[in-house]
Design an enzyme around this catalytic site. Structure first.
Site, mmCIF file in Angstrom:
data_model
loop_
_atom_site.group_PDB
_atom_site.id
_atom_site.type_symbol
_atom_site.label_atom_id
_atom_site.label_comp_id
_atom_site.label_asym_id
_atom_site.label_seq_id
_atom_site.Cartn_x
_atom_site.Cartn_y
_atom_site.Cartn_z
ATOM 1 N N ASN A 15 -76.290 -23.051 0.483
ATOM 2 C CA ASN A 15 -77.584 -22.310 0.359
ATOM 3 C C ASN A 15 -78.514 -23.223 -0.622
ATOM 4 O OD1 ASN A 15 -79.329 -20.349 -0.632
ATOM 5 N ND2 ASN A 15 -78.177 -19.088 -1.759
ATOM 6 N N LYS A 17 -81.415 -22.326 -2.036
ATOM 7 C CA LYS A 17 -82.076 -21.528 -2.654
ATOM 8 C C LYS A 17 -83.527 -22.276 -2.602
ATOM 9 C CE LYS A 17 -78.028 -20.202 -5.301
ATOM 10 N NZ LYS A 17 -77.423 -19.946 -6.536
ATOM 11 N N HIS A 101 -78.504 -11.347 -1.741
ATOM 12 C CA HIS A 101 -77.937 -12.320 -2.773
ATOM 13 C C HIS A 101 -78.186 -11.777 -4.193
ATOM 14 C CE1 HIS A 101 -77.427 -16.051 -5.092
ATOM 15 N NE2 HIS A 101 -76.977 -16.519 -4.254
ATOM 16 N N GLU A 103 -79.430 -13.214 -6.709
ATOM 17 C CA GLU A 103 -80.782 -13.496 -7.077
ATOM 18 C C GLU A 103 -81.947 -12.631 -6.521
ATOM 19 O OE1 GLU A 103 -80.413 -17.661 -6.375
ATOM 20 O OE2 GLU A 103 -78.802 -17.712 -7.634
ATOM 21 N N GLU A 173 -69.611 -13.197 -4.412
ATOM 22 C CA GLU A 173 -70.230 -14.141 -5.229
ATOM 23 C C GLU A 173 -70.192 -13.409 -6.727
ATOM 24 O OE1 GLU A 173 -72.645 -17.579 -2.985
ATOM 25 O OE2 GLU A 173 -74.071 -15.821 -3.784
ATOM 26 N N GLY A 179 -73.941 -20.820 -10.390
ATOM 27 C CA GLY A 179 -74.676 -21.915 -11.101
ATOM 28 C C GLY A 179 -74.201 -21.996 -12.692
ATOM 29 N N SER A 219 -70.065 -21.636 -7.930
ATOM 30 C CA SER A 219 -69.788 -22.679 -8.612
ATOM 31 C C SER A 219 -68.743 -23.763 -8.121
ATOM 32 C CB SER A 219 -69.245 -22.680 -10.194
ATOM 33 O OG SER A 219 -70.381 -22.182 -11.083
HETATM 34 P P1 13P Z 1 -73.686 -22.175 -7.107
HETATM 35 O O1 13P Z 1 -72.666 -22.902 -6.019
HETATM 36 O O2 13P Z 1 -74.685 -23.181 -7.380
HETATM 37 O O3 13P Z 1 -72.774 -21.662 -8.321
HETATM 38 O O4 13P Z 1 -74.366 -21.083 -6.289
HETATM 39 C C1 13P Z 1 -73.599 -20.121 -5.573
HETATM 40 C C2 13P Z 1 -74.592 -19.211 -4.615
HETATM 41 O O5 13P Z 1 -75.422 -18.523 -5.263
HETATM 42 C C3 13P Z 1 -74.598 -19.434 -3.248
HETATM 43 O O6 13P Z 1 -75.242 -18.616 -2.665
#
Ligand code: 13P
Length: 260
Positions: A15, A17, A101, A103, A173, A179, A219
């Site tokens: 992803n 982002k 997601h 976010e 997640e 992150g 992560s």
């Molecule tokens: P990270 O791998 O950067 O923690 O992000 C995970 C994520 O949100 C994947 O959709």
């Protein structure tokens, strides 16, 4: 088949982002493609920003890499300035779309109802939906993970037919792990993924030919992915930060391949 964990090919989904201009995406993909073997057992997906889709499709033609989007709107068309429909994605050859997601839930105020509509819109266009669920740090502290996961999974599946479940993947997640460099305890992630499979089975009264696919995200990197993918109920991983580094992402793919 009841209660059995069906082993399937591992899914590695990146992803990106809101990262990579088309130029940067092109540099990345030109490096990635030769690093990814032609005949892979794993399912490799890259969920790229809308503006990179066309280029990503072009650069990955004839490879094992599938292209996904990171969101779509639930309406088919019309006066929804700034939105992108599932049909628009389909017409570009997109096969997957991440929905719900954390976010999107946090920064764009998407709730379970909206996410459910988006899942339906994606399925109507034959896209595969990667639906994200997971608890906040506070909910974890209050031992509410199962409750949160139950309500997010069941809300996402409202009105979805059993025959469409093959086109849905759930990604667990935990929000506090995204992150942050803090991965969930792998045994807990294994249990939550098992729980998601069980919720879906119960909702559909066990009338499923196989378990729903479940990913872990948060992560994940080349150092910890082997342990994560070794868990029997975890069918793959949704990877943010580490999917932006071409060497690391290809290493992750190779690790997934070696597990099979
Ligand atoms: P990270 O791998 O950067 O923690 O992000 C995970 C994520 O949100 C994947 O959709």
């Amino acid at each position: 088949m009841h209660g059995e964990v069906v082993s399937r090919k591992k899914i590695i989904a990146g992803n990106w982002k809101m990262n990579f201009t088309s130029q940067e995406a092109e540099v990345f993909l030109k490096k990635l493609v030769p690093l990814v073997k032609a005949n892979m057992n794993s399912e490799i997906i890259l969920c790229v920003p809308f503006v990179d889709i066309e280029l990503a499709k072009r650069e990955t033609t004839g490879t094992n890499i599938k292209i996904g989007a990171q969101n779509c709107y639930f309406e088919k068309s019309g006066a929804f300035t700034g939105e992108i429909s599932a049909e628009m994605l389909r017409s570009l050859g997109v096969e997957y779309v991440i929905l719900g997601h954390s976010e999107r839930r946090t920064y764009f105020l998407e709730n379970d109802k909206i996410i459910n509509k988006k899942v339906k819109a994606a399925l109507d266009e034959n896209l595969k939906a990667i639906v994200c669920v997971g608890e906040t740090a506070q909910q974890k502290e209050w031992l509410e993970t199962n409750e949160v996961v139950f309500s997010q999974v069941s809300a996402a599946l409202q009105g979805i037919k059993a025959e469409d479940l093959k086109n849905i993947i759930f990604a667990y997640e935990p929000m506090w792990s995204i992150g942050t460099g803090k991965t969930a305890n792998f045994e807990i992630a294994r249990r939550v993924c098992a729980y998601i499979k069980k919720i879906v089975k119960n909702l559909y009264e066990e009338q499923l030919p196989s378990d729903i696919a479940t990913l872990y995200g948060g992560s994940v990197n080349a150092k910890n992915v082997k342990q994560i993918l070794s868990k029997d109920t975890i069918d793959g991983s949704l990877i943010g930060g580490a999917s932006l580094d071409v060497e690391e992402f290809s290493e992750i793919i190779n690790i997934a391949e070696a597990i099979l």
